[in-house]
Design an enzyme around this catalytic site. Structure first.
Site, mmCIF file in Angstrom:
data_model
loop_
_atom_site.group_PDB
_atom_site.id
_atom_site.type_symbol
_atom_site.label_atom_id
_atom_site.label_comp_id
_atom_site.label_asym_id
_atom_site.label_seq_id
_atom_site.Cartn_x
_atom_site.Cartn_y
_atom_site.Cartn_z
ATOM 1 N N GLU A 231 0.817 -1.219 0.000
ATOM 2 C CA GLU A 231 0.000 0.000 0.000
ATOM 3 C C GLU A 231 0.847 1.265 0.000
ATOM 4 O O GLU A 231 0.562 2.218 -0.734
ATOM 5 C CB GLU A 231 -0.960 0.023 1.199
ATOM 6 C CG GLU A 231 -2.162 -0.905 1.052
ATOM 7 C CD GLU A 231 -1.883 -2.325 1.499
ATOM 8 O OE1 GLU A 231 -0.745 -2.610 1.943
ATOM 9 O OE2 GLU A 231 -2.797 -3.163 1.419
ATOM 10 N N HIS B 57 -9.810 -4.739 10.573
ATOM 11 C CA HIS B 57 -10.458 -4.534 9.269
ATOM 12 C C HIS B 57 -11.711 -3.675 9.363
ATOM 13 O O HIS B 57 -12.529 -3.682 8.464
ATOM 14 C CB HIS B 57 -10.829 -5.897 8.652
ATOM 15 C CG HIS B 57 -9.672 -6.606 8.022
ATOM 16 N ND1 HIS B 57 -8.491 -6.823 8.683
ATOM 17 C CD2 HIS B 57 -9.508 -7.140 6.780
ATOM 18 C CE1 HIS B 57 -7.654 -7.469 7.878
ATOM 19 N NE2 HIS B 57 -8.244 -7.670 6.723
#
Lengths: 330, 345
Positions: free
Chosen positions: A63, A132
């Protein structure tokens, strides 16, 4: 005016991507599984086939690396759309999103603006556990130089994403995993749909109380408003749509009408979006208030996996209705 | 055999002198408290950036870390604009908003000036990605120190560059110390260059104190990339004579080590080479040096006399195409700044 049609939130985003890729060759989409897999949540379905691997680009799980690549490409005028599989993973790229993208224009004395869009699902979904389930809007809205929007309907998703891609600044489009399959009315495909950043929308008119909401809490607020109607409380549902810029005018207009406010947000209470909205209301139109402002947010804990406990942490209709009744002294 | 075009060596010697004299002045002005924040000097490393720009085109992209004064000067940013930036003035290359660690110059393709170690290496991939996307044959020169090679961003970027075959040269300016931590104490590998192999990126080591060695090696690398886009890695072994920043006395290294490198000075070496070959006289060298000193001194005067960035423009650079505006009827959220501006005028 041609007929409105009904599509899903996911389809709306897909249309927005396809239209912007078609319109401007400097737009490309990059992220994990966006190409050959057609998107982890199928938002980019069919785009590789249509636009080819030069513009729909799969990345390794890096990322920081690919977000930074996007920022660099934007420095020389490309318009990257960077997909985070979830904004919980954007935290790995926090330095690029917070330190590089929004600082560049100032640090360079106005020489380098960064026309980049970061997008993907944000906020708690269902039993994904603490890592998450981050609602990142309050983190990113805190950063000068970033713009943050949070579409709740297919129409807003399409219109805001298209606007984000055309904006000359870094814009975060915070989607909602739980809304991807939801449906809503939208203009015909051939209509150019652009919704400005910083424009809230009254999703339901009401007279007694204003429910300020965004993203996942919009359907929640609409459902609660229905129930409250049965108890003779007329709730106005104001969807912020953008967190930054914030449509303060729309908030004040609604509060001036109802004199009572409940803010229902998907993020956490401490330094959350609701804290900022609340401060601005009391600072600017304190005299319009007939009751203290109430907030419904997550509980201030990491999100537990257990379904019952997770439900207890998140905002829900019961908590919202209780808060509305409290501010209405009902 | 050098393959890419090259710039005149006397001109490059002059550039090294300009960088050196500029930074000596900057050091003096820092001590006189005319320059704020952090200030990292490049003195000793001049052959690296000079050797690199000597064999690249003016439209190639350059991006570097925070020890960036030399990279801007080497790209053609004026000494005046660089010194004014250090002074925080409106005439600075980043309008006084970036400071020593954030030099930018779009016109000269200098893309910063980045102060989070390793964080600009992915940006370099983005610059190179854009070149490939547009079918341009530009090369991106990405400079960083030996400290950056242990950051995650660096590793992610190298993998992406290799995977996407991006036209970028990663130039590690190995000056032996990441701030005060030596390479041996920070890096598991014996040789930094071996990092490149792990990503299947061709790499080479150059003597970073030797202008010609840097230039000739890079020349071949650049030619290869122009023909067929791919990343490359160059470890330039060099040394900074000063501490990590102005506030660092560099007590972690020995006088002997410093003296050893000073005797290998890149300016002295190129001067000797050119003199020996009859391309430079002592008189000409003195003339160049005098000119470099004059320009550095003049830059101080220019910076001192320049205006501060205007307070009323405080909000102008946060967003392109205008600021995120508050609701029309509200007091502007920059009222404090405006009051200060009013008081100052």
């Amino acid at each position: 005016m041609s007929e409105m049609r009904q599509i899903t939130y996911r389809q709306a985003l897909n249309e927005a991507l396809a239209e912007e890729l078609e319109r401007d060759p400097s737009v490309f989409l990059m992220g994990e599984e966006v190409a050959e897999y057609n998107g982890a949540y199928k938002v980019s379905q069919g785009l590789l086939e249509r636009f080819g691997p030069k513009r729909i680009i799969d990345t390794p799980i890096s990322e920081n690396g690919f977000a930074g690549l996007g920022v660099g490409a934007a420095m020389v005028g490309l318009r990257p759309i960077i997909e985070f599989m979830t904004f919980s993973f954007s935290l790995v790229a926090f330095d690029q999103v917070v330190n590089n993208a929004p600082n560049m224009l100032t640090m360079s004395g106005g020489q380098f603006n960064i026309p980049i869009t970061f997008r993907g699902p944000n906020g708690p979904a269902h039993q994904l556990g603490a890592t998450h389930s981050h609602a990142t809007e309050c983190l990113y809205a805190n950063v000068p130089g970033l713009k943050v929007c949070t579409p709740a309907t297919p129409r807003d998703a399409k219109g805001l994403l298209k606007t984000a891609v055309r904006d000359n600044n870094p814009v975060l489009v915070l989607e909602s995993e739980l809304l991807y399959s939801s449906k809503g009315l939208i203009e015909p495909a051939e209509t150019e749909l652009l919704i400005p950043l910083g424009q809230a929308e009254v999703k339901r008119e009401g007279a007694d109380v204003t429910i300020v909401c965004y993203a996942q809490t919009v359907p929640l607020a609409l459902a609660a408003a229905e129930q409250l109607e049965d108890e003779d409380i007329s709730a106005e549902v104001l969807d912020l749509r953008s967190i930054k810029p914030l449509d303060e005018r729309a908030i004040y207009d609604s509060v001036a009408k109802t004199h009572r406010v409940v803010i229902v947000e998907q993020d956490r209470p401490f330094c959350g979006v609701g804290a900022e909205v609340c401060y601005r209301i009391q600072k600017n139109i304190f005299d319009e208030l007939d009751a203290a402002i109430a907030r419904v947010s997550q509980e201030d804990v990491p999100i537990p996996y257990n379904e019952r406990l997770e439900r207890a942490v998140l905002p829900n209709a019961d908590k919202l209705i209780a808060a509305v009744k409290k501010v209405c002294y009902a | 055999m050098p393959a890419a075009e090259q710039r005149d060596e006397v001109e490059m010697l002059w550039l090294m002198l300009l960088i050196r004299r500029f930074e000596e002045r900057a050091s003096q002005q820092y001590q006189a408290q005319k320059i704020g924040g952090f200030c990292h000097l490049y003195i000793g490393q001049e052959a690296v950036v000079t050797g690199a720009v000597a064999t690249t085109r003016f439209d190639d992209y350059v991006i570097t870390a925070y020890r960036d004064h030399a990279h801007a000067l080497a790209r053609g940013t004026s000494a005046n604009a660089c010194m004014a930036e250090l002074f925080g003035k409106d005439t600075g290359c980043s309008r006084g908003l970036g400071g020593s660690m954030h030099f930018f110059d779009k016109e000269h393709h200098m893309y910063g000036g980045h102060a989070i170690v390793g964080a600009h290496v992915p940006l370099a991939c983005g610059l190179a990605f854009a070149c490939k996307y547009r079918n341009e044959d530009r090369v991106t020169l990405c400079f960083f120190g030996d400290g950056a090679i242990n950051q995650g961003a660096f590793h992610e970027a190298l993998n992406l560059a290799a995977l996407f075959k991006l036209p970028v040269i990663f130039i590690c300016e190995n000056n032996l110390f990441a701030m005060g931590t030596s390479v041996e104490r920070s890096t598991s590998l014996k040789q930094i260059i071996d990092r490149a192999e792990g990503y299947d990126i061709p790499g080479c080591v150059v003597d970073g104190m030797n202008f010609r060695h840097v230039r000739d090696t890079l020349s071949e690398v650049v030619a290869s990339i122009r023909k067929d886009p791919h990343p490359a890695f160059v470890e330039a072994r060099t040394y900074r004579y000063r501490g990590h920043s102005m506030s660092d006395p560099a007590s972690y290294r020995t006088k002997e080590q410093l003296e050893k490198y000073r005797l290998d000075d890149p300016i002295t070496r190129l001067r000797a080479q050119l003199t020996r070959e009859g391309k430079l006289t002592n008189e000409k060298f003195d003339e160049l040096d005098k000119e470099a000193k004059r320009i550095a001194l003049e830059a101080v005067k220019f910076a001192e006399e320049s205006e501060e960035p205007p307070l009323e423009k405080l909000y102008d650079y946060t967003y392109a195409n205008g600021a995120v505006k508050a609701a029309p009827s509200l007091p502007k959220n920059n009222s404090a700044a405006e009051k200060k501006a009013a008081a100052a005028s």
